[in-house]
Scaffold this active site. Structure first.
Site, PDB file in Angstrom:
ATOM      1  N   ASP A 117      72.501   8.472  17.842  1.00  0.00           N
ATOM      2  CA  ASP A 117      72.404   9.381  16.702  1.00  0.00           C
ATOM      3  C   ASP A 117      72.202   8.601  15.414  1.00  0.00           C
ATOM      4  O   ASP A 117      72.480   7.399  15.342  1.00  0.00           O
ATOM      5  CB  ASP A 117      73.651  10.261  16.606  1.00  0.00           C
ATOM      6  CG  ASP A 117      74.932   9.453  16.376  1.00  0.00           C
ATOM      7  OD1 ASP A 117      75.042   8.325  16.914  1.00  0.00           O
ATOM      8  OD2 ASP A 117      75.821   9.930  15.652  1.00  0.00           O
ATOM      9  N   GLU A 181      78.210   8.795  17.322  1.00  0.00           N
ATOM     10  CA  GLU A 181      78.971   7.748  16.628  1.00  0.00           C
ATOM     11  C   GLU A 181      79.077   8.036  15.131  1.00  0.00           C
ATOM     12  O   GLU A 181      80.127   7.776  14.516  1.00  0.00           O
ATOM     13  CB  GLU A 181      78.312   6.384  16.849  1.00  0.00           C
ATOM     14  CG  GLU A 181      79.159   5.191  16.394  1.00  0.00           C
ATOM     15  CD  GLU A 181      79.008   4.867  14.910  1.00  0.00           C
ATOM     16  OE1 GLU A 181      79.876   4.137  14.366  1.00  0.00           O
ATOM     17  OE2 GLU A 181      78.029   5.349  14.291  1.00  0.00           O
TER      18      GLU A 181
END
Length: 472
Positions: A117, A181
């Site tokens: 991400d 994350e």
């Protein structure tokens, strides 16, 4: 002069072995293998950047970008016979984990991981498309170029090279590509640790961000930072209560005034410099390599002056010297002529290892009477040994490509998914090798507009990472 741009040059065919006609005159295929490794690291990094996997932190606005990126990883590894598992913690929030068996399964496995991400680009002014993965004048632009689709691309290239060449590492290698994350790992590493710990069975160490990038030592030599510890993250809420009333009748028991005094005291406070093992390791190793004698942490003023002379005070190094508390959000009242009975403030705390209790006690002291302090969210700090053999492996891998390079431990003032893996007893290190020009602020590229990385630094990353994982 117009910038040179490369958008879609043809890469090497996925999964292709080194062609016979690329063997050099001495009969060695090594240069061709190295070129293919570098080309694939760049190609997969670009392909991942082109997948919009923005993580806003709000589930209602997050699409399926992480799963699409995980499927790209899955397909790239399957091409060379590496089979893993794609796990969705919820629809669209995909992570992928694969294990490459080592020569000695009894040795603790090493988890090498990257997150898929990226943070949003809205509200930023980009001069190159954030998901275009364009190359201009030797620089690769795009969200994730440094944080951290670059390392995901490198890990893909290294795993594929090992499979093609029949490399059996000394220990099991767990290649992990995580979702979420950037919003704390709740639906990525944290979820997998809690629901699928079997994927990390036998692992004792982990390798990921934030570190490995070069900083100048002087005389043309470079130090490469290795994060051996990370500050903890806590969010504190201060609540002051007072007597509500009409704005025309001031009171000595005003919640807003009480809260303002507390916020000012906390904002002006400087916690003392702390001699953590990571800081001591940095001072010793960087000092030896650069020929400088640093004051120790018992003289914080002199130490900060010495670090300031090197430009480190306001840098990632300086941010790891002490605990910090930053007031960030204030809430009080709803109408100008009404004195509210309650006022609140949120404070971001970054806590050194072992300081979880002492920082809260100091915050309560600074807030004073009549202000309650509540910790509403907390992720504990982590610390790994600064003298572990993996640091020696990093040193050997770097100096083979940069003979004057020196690996130096330091304390990361932010957080990575290593914190979640620590719940399984896995010691985490931050080391994504990047040799960059002096003055290129790698950490400054995180979350910024026009995020970019030199292409030759990405090639260096692939070579050093391959060498490191082959040798551990």
């Amino acid at each position: 002069m117009s910038a040179r741009s490369t958008r879609d040059e043809p890469p090497a065919r996925p999964g292709s072995a080194v062609p016979a006609d690329s063997v050099d005159s001495a009969g060695s295929a090594e240069p061709a293998r190295r070129r293919l490794l570098e080309e694939e690291a760049l190609r997969f990094t670009r392909e991942l950047i082109r997948i919009d996997s923005v993580n806003t932190g709000d589930p209602s606005t997050i699409g399926d970008g992480e799963t699409r990126a995980a499927r790209l990883v899955q397909a790239a590894l399957a091409e060379v016979g590496i089979v893993g598992e794609l796990v969705e913690s919820r629809p669209g929030r995909g992570s992928f984990v694969a294990r490459l068996g080592g020569a000695d399964p009894a040795r603790g496995a090493l988890v090498v991981h990257a997150h898929l991400d990226v943070v949003p680009v809205a509200g930023q002014e980009w001069t190159h498309p954030p998901f275009g993965a364009e190359i201009h004048d030797g620089l690769l632009y795009g969200r994730g170029a440094v944080d951290m689709k670059n390392f995901a691309g490198v890990l893909l290239a290294v795993a594929r090279a090992f499979a093609r060449d029949g490399v059996v590492p000394g220990r099991d290698l767990v290649f992990a590509f995580f979702a979420d994350e950037e919003a704390g790992g709740t639906w990525g590493a944290k979820w997998l640790v809690e629901h699928r710990p079997d994927l990390f069975a036998g692992a004792t160490e982990a390798l990921s961000e934030v570190g490995g990038f070069s900083v100048p030592l002087g005389d043309g030599r470079r130090a490469y930072l290795a994060a051996t510890a990370e500050k903890g993250v806590s969010w504190a809420r201060l609540t002051a209560r007072g007597r509500p009333g009409h704005g025309s009748r001031p009171t000595d028991d005003n919640a807003v005034v009480r809260l303002a005094r507390a916020v000012a005291a906390i904002g002006e406070h400087r916690f003392p410099v702390e001699a953590t093992p990571a800081l001591e390791g940095f001072l010793r190793r960087f000092g030896e390599a650069s020929g400088r004698a640093f004051p120790d942490a018992s003289d914080p003023a002199e130490l900060e002056r010495a670090l300031a002379d090197l430009g480190f005070t306001g840098s990632i190094i300086g941010a790891g010297l002490r605990d910090t508390a930053s007031p960030t959000v204030l809430t009080a009242g709803s109408k100008t002529n009404v004195i509210p009975g309650v006022a609140t403030a949120d404070v971001d705390l970054r806590v050194l290892p072992g300081h979880e209790s002492s920082v809260v006690a100091e915050l309560e002291r600074l807030a004073g009477e009549g202000v309650d302090v509540e910790i509403v969210r907390s992720i504990a700090p982590i610390a790994a040994p600064v003298d572990a053999p993996i640091l020696g492996g990093m040193q050997r891998a770097v100096e083979a490509d940069d003979p004057g390079g020196v690996v130096v431990p330091y304390l990361l003032p932010a957080s990575t998914d290593n914190k979640h893996l620590a719940a399984l007893g896995i010691a985490g290190y931050g080391f994504v090798p990047l040799r960059v020009p002096d003055g290129f602020d790698v950490f400054g590229q995180f979350h910024t507009a026009d995020e970019h990385v030199p292409v030759d630094a990405l090639h260096f990353s692939a070579r050093v990472t391959e060498r490191l994982l082959r040798s551990l």
